[in-house]
Design a protein around this motif. Structure first.
Motif, PDB file in Angstrom:
ATOM      1  N   GLU A 102      -2.707   7.635   0.218  1.00 24.61           N
ATOM      2  CA  GLU A 102      -2.686   9.204   1.265  1.00 24.61           C
ATOM      3  C   GLU A 102      -3.427   8.508   2.764  1.00 24.61           C
ATOM      4  O   GLU A 102      -4.061   7.730   3.051  1.00 24.61           O
ATOM      5  CB  GLU A 102      -3.571  10.505   0.224  1.00 24.61           C
ATOM      6  N   TRP A 125       0.759  -1.460  -0.066  1.00 26.68           N
ATOM      7  CA  TRP A 125       0.261   0.221  -0.034  1.00 26.68           C
ATOM      8  C   TRP A 125       0.854   0.994  -0.373  1.00 26.68           C
ATOM      9  O   TRP A 125       1.293   1.503   1.164  1.00 26.68           O
ATOM     10  CB  TRP A 125      -1.090   0.336   1.500  1.00 26.68           C
ATOM     11  N   ALA A 126       0.543   2.039  -0.699  1.00 28.40           N
ATOM     12  CA  ALA A 126       1.342   3.245  -1.254  1.00 28.40           C
ATOM     13  C   ALA A 126       0.273   4.565  -1.299  1.00 28.40           C
ATOM     14  O   ALA A 126      -0.609   4.250  -2.235  1.00 28.40           O
ATOM     15  CB  ALA A 126       2.089   3.657  -2.298  1.00 28.40           C
ATOM     16  N   SER A 129       0.835  12.085   2.620  1.00 31.97           N
ATOM     17  CA  SER A 129       1.297  10.869   1.237  1.00 31.97           C
ATOM     18  C   SER A 129       1.903   9.995   1.608  1.00 31.97           C
ATOM     19  O   SER A 129       2.845  10.489   2.582  1.00 31.97           O
ATOM     20  CB  SER A 129       1.700  11.524   0.040  1.00 31.97           C
ATOM     21  N   VAL A 130       1.313   8.743   2.211  1.00 32.61           N
ATOM     22  CA  VAL A 130       2.137   7.769   3.146  1.00 32.61           C
ATOM     23  C   VAL A 130       3.116   7.395   1.716  1.00 32.61           C
ATOM     24  O   VAL A 130       2.890   6.296   1.024  1.00 32.61           O
ATOM     25  CB  VAL A 130       1.808   6.837   3.301  1.00 32.61           C
ATOM     26  N   GLY A 131       3.912   6.607   1.735  1.00 33.33           N
ATOM     27  CA  GLY A 131       5.596   6.529   1.125  1.00 33.33           C
ATOM     28  C   GLY A 131       4.901   4.369   0.751  1.00 33.33           C
ATOM     29  O   GLY A 131       4.310   3.869   1.676  1.00 33.33           O
ATOM     30  N   ALA A 132       5.363   3.703   0.040  1.00 34.58           N
ATOM     31  CA  ALA A 132       5.097   2.429  -0.670  1.00 34.58           C
ATOM     32  C   ALA A 132       5.649   1.655   0.747  1.00 34.58           C
ATOM     33  O   ALA A 132       6.434   1.316   1.698  1.00 34.58           O
ATOM     34  CB  ALA A 132       5.684   1.637  -1.076  1.00 34.58           C
ATOM     35  N   THR A 133       4.478   1.158   2.009  1.00 32.09           N
ATOM     36  CA  THR A 133       4.555  -0.642   2.738  1.00 32.09           C
ATOM     37  C   THR A 133       3.987  -1.156   2.013  1.00 32.09           C
ATOM     38  O   THR A 133       2.756  -1.314   1.699  1.00 32.09           O
ATOM     39  CB  THR A 133       4.188  -0.171   3.565  1.00 32.09           C
ATOM     40  N   THR A 134       4.973  -2.361   2.802  1.00 32.19           N
ATOM     41  CA  THR A 134       4.535  -3.793   2.611  1.00 32.19           C
ATOM     42  C   THR A 134       3.603  -3.813   3.760  1.00 32.19           C
ATOM     43  O   THR A 134       4.670  -4.985   4.560  1.00 32.19           O
ATOM     44  CB  THR A 134       5.007  -4.922   1.897  1.00 32.19           C
TER      45      THR A 134
END
Length: 172
Positions: free
Chosen positions: A116, A113-114, A138-143
């Motif tokens: 807002e 998920w990346a 905005s949030v950077g990509a995280t798995t």
């Protein structure tokens, strides 16, 4: 979707293979339980604003449905659907000092998920209560991996929202 403690559902499972009564009758079958969901924790840190009323926190476009397929290795999720994950708080927080837990935990289907995050909040400046503000970050990509816990720490100022993320390395 409106997340709340009353709505919180979790499941765990254990799998033992090559076990039978003949060989394990005296010792029993050892089971190791696993959490197939990911957990996110929401926290508020001290920012420019000390007294904050947080109405809600929204994670935009989270996959909210899926099928869990369990095999010996690897187990996996096939995530589907997408909706906003809305955590309704409607509470006052005083962010002076150490980080404060807002709401914990939220359980989510593991996924990459990346996106807002929106925070709807009200605060008081110079003795005047402000109108409700909706701040977006905005949030950077995280798995989000199954069985792991992730912190989202919110720092709110009168014009900005910062979100820091930390991944716990140990499983919960």
């Amino acid at each position: 979707t409106n997340a709340g403690q009353d709505d919180l559902e979790e499941f765990i499972f254990a799998l033992a293979t090559n076990q039978d009564k003949e060989h394990q009758e005296a010792t029993g079958v050892a089971l190791t339980f696993t959490h197939p969901l990911a957990r996110i924790n929401l926290k508020l840190s001290a920012g420019q604003l000390y007294d904050v009323h947080i109405n809600s926190i929204t994670f935009k476009s989270i996959k909210n449905n899926g099928t869990y397929t369990h095999t010996a290795t690897p187990s996996k999720w096939t995530a589907t659907g997408a909706a906003d994950l809305v955590v309704t708080l409607n509470q006052d927080y005083n962010a002076r000092g150490a980080e404060q837990t807002l709401y914990s935990p939220c359980l989510v289907i593991p996924q990459a998920w990346a996106g807002e995050i929106e925070v709807s909040a009200t605060w008081t400046e110079w003795g005047v209560t402000q109108l409700t503000h909706t701040l977006t970050a905005s949030v950077g990509a995280t798995t989000w991996q199954p069985g792991y816990s992730y912190d989202y720490v919110f720092t709110i100022s009168s014009a900005d929202l910062k979100v820091d993320t930390n991944r716990f390395t140990e499983q919960w």
